[in-house]
Design a protein around this motif. Structure first.
Motif, PDB file in Angstrom:
ATOM      1  N   VAL A  56      49.242  -3.810  93.161  1.00 55.57           N
ATOM      2  CA  VAL A  56      48.980  -3.122  94.437  1.00 55.57           C
ATOM      3  C   VAL A  56      49.769  -1.809  94.443  1.00 55.57           C
ATOM      4  CG1 VAL A  56      49.187  -3.254  96.959  1.00 55.57           C
ATOM      5  CG2 VAL A  56      48.572  -5.299  95.654  1.00 55.57           C
ATOM      6  N   LEU A  57      49.035  -0.705  94.548  1.00 60.49           N
ATOM      7  CA  LEU A  57      49.680   0.612  94.499  1.00 60.49           C
ATOM      8  C   LEU A  57      50.142   1.055  95.877  1.00 60.49           C
ATOM      9  CD1 LEU A  57      47.128   2.386  92.161  1.00 60.49           C
ATOM     10  CD2 LEU A  57      49.464   1.689  91.568  1.00 60.49           C
ATOM     11  N   ALA A  58      49.375   0.708  96.894  1.00 61.43           N
ATOM     12  CA  ALA A  58      49.740   1.155  98.248  1.00 61.43           C
ATOM     13  C   ALA A  58      48.924   0.384  99.281  1.00 61.43           C
ATOM     14  CB  ALA A  58      49.437   2.644  98.395  1.00 61.43           C
ATOM     15  N   ARG A 107      36.019  12.697  88.207  1.00 62.19           N
ATOM     16  CA  ARG A 107      36.125  11.502  87.338  1.00 62.19           C
ATOM     17  C   ARG A 107      35.902  10.237  88.168  1.00 62.19           C
ATOM     18  NH1 ARG A 107      40.327  14.274  84.193  1.00 62.19           N
ATOM     19  NH2 ARG A 107      41.734  12.515  83.967  1.00 62.19           N
ATOM     20  N   PRO A 108      35.742   9.083  87.476  1.00 64.88           N
ATOM     21  CA  PRO A 108      35.513   7.828  88.232  1.00 64.88           C
ATOM     22  C   PRO A 108      36.705   7.462  89.124  1.00 64.88           C
ATOM     23  CG  PRO A 108      35.027   7.528  85.890  1.00 64.88           C
ATOM     24  CD  PRO A 108      35.675   8.868  86.020  1.00 64.88           C
ATOM     25  N   ARG A 109      36.473   6.559  90.040  1.00 67.54           N
ATOM     26  CA  ARG A 109      37.526   6.080  90.956  1.00 67.54           C
ATOM     27  C   ARG A 109      38.723   5.573  90.157  1.00 67.54           C
ATOM     28  NH1 ARG A 109      36.183   8.182  95.711  1.00 67.54           N
ATOM     29  NH2 ARG A 109      34.287   7.350  96.624  1.00 67.54           N
ATOM     30  N   HIS A 123      51.212  10.490  90.456  1.00 67.17           N
ATOM     31  CA  HIS A 123      52.623  10.210  90.141  1.00 67.17           C
ATOM     32  C   HIS A 123      53.007   8.817  90.599  1.00 67.17           C
ATOM     33  CE1 HIS A 123      53.759  14.712  89.954  1.00 67.17           C
ATOM     34  NE2 HIS A 123      53.500  14.220  88.769  1.00 67.17           N
ATOM     35  N   ALA A 124      52.594   8.468  91.811  1.00 68.96           N
ATOM     36  CA  ALA A 124      52.953   7.156  92.364  1.00 68.96           C
ATOM     37  C   ALA A 124      52.392   6.041  91.485  1.00 68.96           C
ATOM     38  CB  ALA A 124      52.432   7.030  93.793  1.00 68.96           C
ATOM     39  N   THR A 125      51.175   6.252  90.966  1.00 62.52           N
ATOM     40  CA  THR A 125      50.557   5.217  90.127  1.00 62.52           C
ATOM     41  C   THR A 125      51.335   5.041  88.826  1.00 62.52           C
ATOM     42  OG1 THR A 125      48.399   5.692  91.056  1.00 62.52           O
ATOM     43  CG2 THR A 125      48.419   4.553  88.938  1.00 62.52           C
ATOM     44  N   PHE A 164      41.549   8.371 101.664  1.00 56.92           N
ATOM     45  CA  PHE A 164      41.506   7.966 100.254  1.00 56.92           C
ATOM     46  C   PHE A 164      40.135   8.288  99.673  1.00 56.92           C
ATOM     47  CE2 PHE A 164      38.899   4.199 100.962  1.00 56.92           C
ATOM     48  CZ  PHE A 164      39.189   3.863 102.273  1.00 56.92           C
ATOM     49  N   GLY A 165      40.049   8.206  98.335  1.00 61.69           N
ATOM     50  CA  GLY A 165      38.782   8.515  97.671  1.00 61.69           C
ATOM     51  C   GLY A 165      38.661   9.982  97.329  1.00 61.69           C
ATOM     52  N   GLU A 166      39.759  10.745  97.535  1.00 64.60           N
ATOM     53  CA  GLU A 166      39.709  12.187  97.269  1.00 64.60           C
ATOM     54  C   GLU A 166      39.807  12.491  95.775  1.00 64.60           C
ATOM     55  OE1 GLU A 166      42.237  10.541  98.154  1.00 64.60           O
ATOM     56  OE2 GLU A 166      43.917  11.232  96.951  1.00 64.60           O
ATOM     57  N   VAL A 167      40.406  11.546  94.982  1.00 64.52           N
ATOM     58  CA  VAL A 167      40.650  11.854  93.567  1.00 64.52           C
ATOM     59  C   VAL A 167      39.323  12.065  92.830  1.00 64.52           C
ATOM     60  CG1 VAL A 167      41.719  11.056  91.420  1.00 64.52           C
ATOM     61  CG2 VAL A 167      42.828  10.570  93.602  1.00 64.52           C
ATOM     62  N   ALA A 168      38.373  11.151  93.024  1.00 64.89           N
ATOM     63  CA  ALA A 168      37.077  11.281  92.340  1.00 64.89           C
ATOM     64  C   ALA A 168      36.386  12.585  92.743  1.00 64.89           C
ATOM     65  CB  ALA A 168      36.197  10.075  92.656  1.00 64.89           C
ATOM     66  N   LEU A 169      36.570  12.998  93.997  1.00 65.37           N
ATOM     67  CA  LEU A 169      35.908  14.232  94.441  1.00 65.37           C
ATOM     68  C   LEU A 169      36.551  15.463  93.815  1.00 65.37           C
ATOM     69  CD1 LEU A 169      35.053  13.752  98.217  1.00 65.37           C
ATOM     70  CD2 LEU A 169      33.826  13.034  96.184  1.00 65.37           C
TER      71      LEU A 169
HETATM   72  P1  CMP Z   1      39.685   7.722  94.061  1.00 65.23           P
HETATM   73  O1  CMP Z   1      40.214   7.652  92.686  1.00 65.23           O
HETATM   74  O2  CMP Z   1      38.501   8.552  94.319  1.00 65.23           O
HETATM   75  O3  CMP Z   1      39.376   6.229  94.561  1.00 65.23           O
HETATM   76  C1  CMP Z   1      40.467   5.334  94.715  1.00 65.23           C
HETATM   77  C2  CMP Z   1      41.457   5.965  95.663  1.00 65.23           C
HETATM   78  O4  CMP Z   1      42.656   5.247  95.854  1.00 65.23           O
HETATM   79  C3  CMP Z   1      41.940   7.295  95.095  1.00 65.23           C
HETATM   80  O5  CMP Z   1      40.857   8.185  95.042  1.00 65.23           O
HETATM   81  C4  CMP Z   1      43.071   7.602  96.020  1.00 65.23           C
HETATM   82  O6  CMP Z   1      42.593   8.104  97.246  1.00 65.23           O
HETATM   83  C5  CMP Z   1      43.645   6.203  96.257  1.00 65.23           C
HETATM   84  N1  CMP Z   1      44.819   6.012  95.382  1.00 65.23           N
HETATM   85  C6  CMP Z   1      44.861   5.961  94.039  1.00 65.23           C
HETATM   86  N2  CMP Z   1      46.127   5.766  93.603  1.00 65.23           N
HETATM   87  C7  CMP Z   1      46.904   5.700  94.689  1.00 65.23           C
HETATM   88  C8  CMP Z   1      48.307   5.517  94.915  1.00 65.23           C
HETATM   89  N3  CMP Z   1      49.189   5.364  93.915  1.00 65.23           N
HETATM   90  N4  CMP Z   1      48.740   5.506  96.219  1.00 65.23           N
HETATM   91  C9  CMP Z   1      47.883   5.652  97.231  1.00 65.23           C
HETATM   92  N5  CMP Z   1      46.559   5.822  97.075  1.00 65.23           N
HETATM   93  C10 CMP Z   1      46.076   5.847  95.836  1.00 65.23           C
END
Ligand code: CMP
Length: 288
Positions: free
Chosen positions: A209-211, A228-230, A273-275, A219-224
Motif C-alpha cells: 500500500v503506497l498511500a 504510460r500505463p497506470r 519518489h514516494a513509491t 489521482f490518475g495524473e501520472v498516466a496522463l
Molecule cells: P496513474 O499512474 O495514472 O494511476 C495510479 C495513480 O496512483 C497514479 O497515477 C497516482 O495518481 C497514484 N499514485 C501512484 N503512486 C503513488 C504514491 N506513491 N502515492 C500516492 N499516489 C500514488
C-alpha cells in the motif's frame, strides 16, 4: 397521551433505515447545535434534508458549506459540495458560477497580497517565499488538500465552470477498483468523498500500500502526464465519489493555463519518489 422519545444521534442510522426523517432531522439538528464547527455533520444534515424532500433548506446548507470551504482555500471540497448540490437540484448551476467567481476573486486577492509582500520584502532586501501562503495555516491533511486544490485555483472562472459542467461524477463501493496498474489511463480523478488506497506489488509480488488518499486528493495524473500505463492500482475503501476528468479536458486546460501542467508534473515527481521510497523500505524490512 403518547410521549415521543427525544431523537438521539446514536440512533441516526436506524431512523434513516426506517425512513423516519422527522427523527433523523431532530437528531442531526441537535448534534449540529452542539458541534457547529463539525462540517461533516452539516453535510449529513443537508443530505437528510434532501432525503426528507426539503430541497430548499438542503440547497441553502450546501451553498453555505461550499462558500465556507472556498473561502478557506479548500476548493476541491467546495467542488464536492457543489456537485452534491447539483445532483440534488440540477437547476442550481448558478451555485457553480458563484463558486467559480469566488475562487477567481480569491486568486486575485492572493496575487495582490503576494505582490504587496514582494514589494515590501524587495524594498527591505529580503527574499520572498516562492509558494503563496495559504489563507489559514493548518497542517497535514488540510495542507495536502489545499495543495491539490491549487490545481483548480489555476483555472479562471469560465474554465472552472466549463470543467464542472463536463466532469462526470462516479461512485464506487468498498473494494471496487477505480484504476488498475498496467492498464492505459485516459482520465484522472478528484476524490470528492470517501477514501481510496493506492496499491502496487513489491519485488516478491506481495501487495504494497503506497498511500491512502482522501477528500480533496486527486489521482490518475501520472498516466496522463507521462502517456504510460497506470503506475498503481487504486481501490475504493468503503463508498467513495470521484469527479472524473478526461485527458482531453486536462489537455485543454493545461494548454490555456500552464500552471495546471506544472502542478500535475510536481505531483507525478513526488509520487514517483514516494513509491521508490516505499519499495526500498519494504526490501529493507524483508532483509532485516
Ligand atoms: P496513474 O499512474 O495514472 O494511476 C495510479 C495513480 O496512483 C497514479 O497515477 C497516482 O495518481 C497514484 N499514485 C501512484 N503512486 C503513488 C504514491 N506513491 N502515492 C500516492 N499516489 C500514488
Amino acid at each position: 397521551m403518547i410521549l415521543r422519545r427525544r431523537a438521539t444521534i446514536e440512533r441516526l442510522d436506524q431512523y434513516l433505515a426506517e425512513k423516519d426523517y422527522t427523527s433523523a432531522l431532530q437528531a442531526i439538528t441537535a448534534e449540529v447545535k452542539r458541534k457547529p464547527e463539525n462540517f461533516n455533520l452539516l453535510l449529513r444534515q443537508a443530505e437528510i434534508l434532501g432525503m426528507a424532500g426539503n430541497r430548499t433548506q438542503a440547497v441553502a446548507v450546501y451553498r453555505d458549506l461550499a462558500r465556507f470551504f472556498a473561502r478557506q482555500g479548500f476548493y476541491a471540497r467546495a467542488l464536492a459540495v457543489i456537485s452534491k448540490l447539483e445532483r440534488l437540484d440540477p437547476d442550481q448551476q448558478e451555485a457553480t458560477r458563484e463558486l467559480a467567481d469566488m475562487i477567481t476573486a480569491q486568486q486575485e486577492s492572493e496575487r495582490r497580497s503576494q505582490e504587496r509582500l514582494r514589494q515590501a520584502t524587495a524594498s527591505a532586501g529580503i527574499e520572498h517565499p516562492k509558494e503563496p501562503a495559504p489563507a489559514v495555516q493548518t497542517a497535514g491533511q488540510s495542507e495536502r488538500e489545499r495543495s491539490a486544490s491549487r490545481l483548480f485555483a489555476e483555472f479562471p472562472a469560465e474554465a472552472l465552470e466549463e470543467l464542472l459542467a463536463s466532469t462526470s461524477v462516479r461512485s464506487f463501493g468498498g473494494g471496487d477498483t477505480v484504476c488498475r496498474e498496467g492498464e492505459p489511463g485516459e482520465s484522472m480523478f478528484l476524490l470528492v468523498e470517501g477514501a481510496v488506497e493506492v496499491v502496487t506489488s513489491d519485488a516478491s509480488g506481495e501487495p504494497l500500500v503506497l498511500a491512502v488518499l482522501s477528500t480533496g486528493d486527486f489521482f490518475g495524473e501520472v498516466a496522463l502526464v507521462t502517456g504510460r500505463p497506470r503506475t498503481a492500482t487504486v481501490r475504493s475503501q468503503g463508498t467513495s465519489v470521484t469527479l472524473e476528468i478526461t485527458r482531453q479536458q486536462v489537455e485543454a486546460m493545461a494548454a490555456r493555463h500552464p500552471g495546471v501542467r506544472e502542478t500535475l508534473e510536481r505531483f507525478c515527481r513526488e509520487r514517483a519518489h514516494a513509491t521508490v521510497e516505499a519499495m526500498v523500505n519494504r526490501m529493507r524490512g524483508l532483509r532485516a
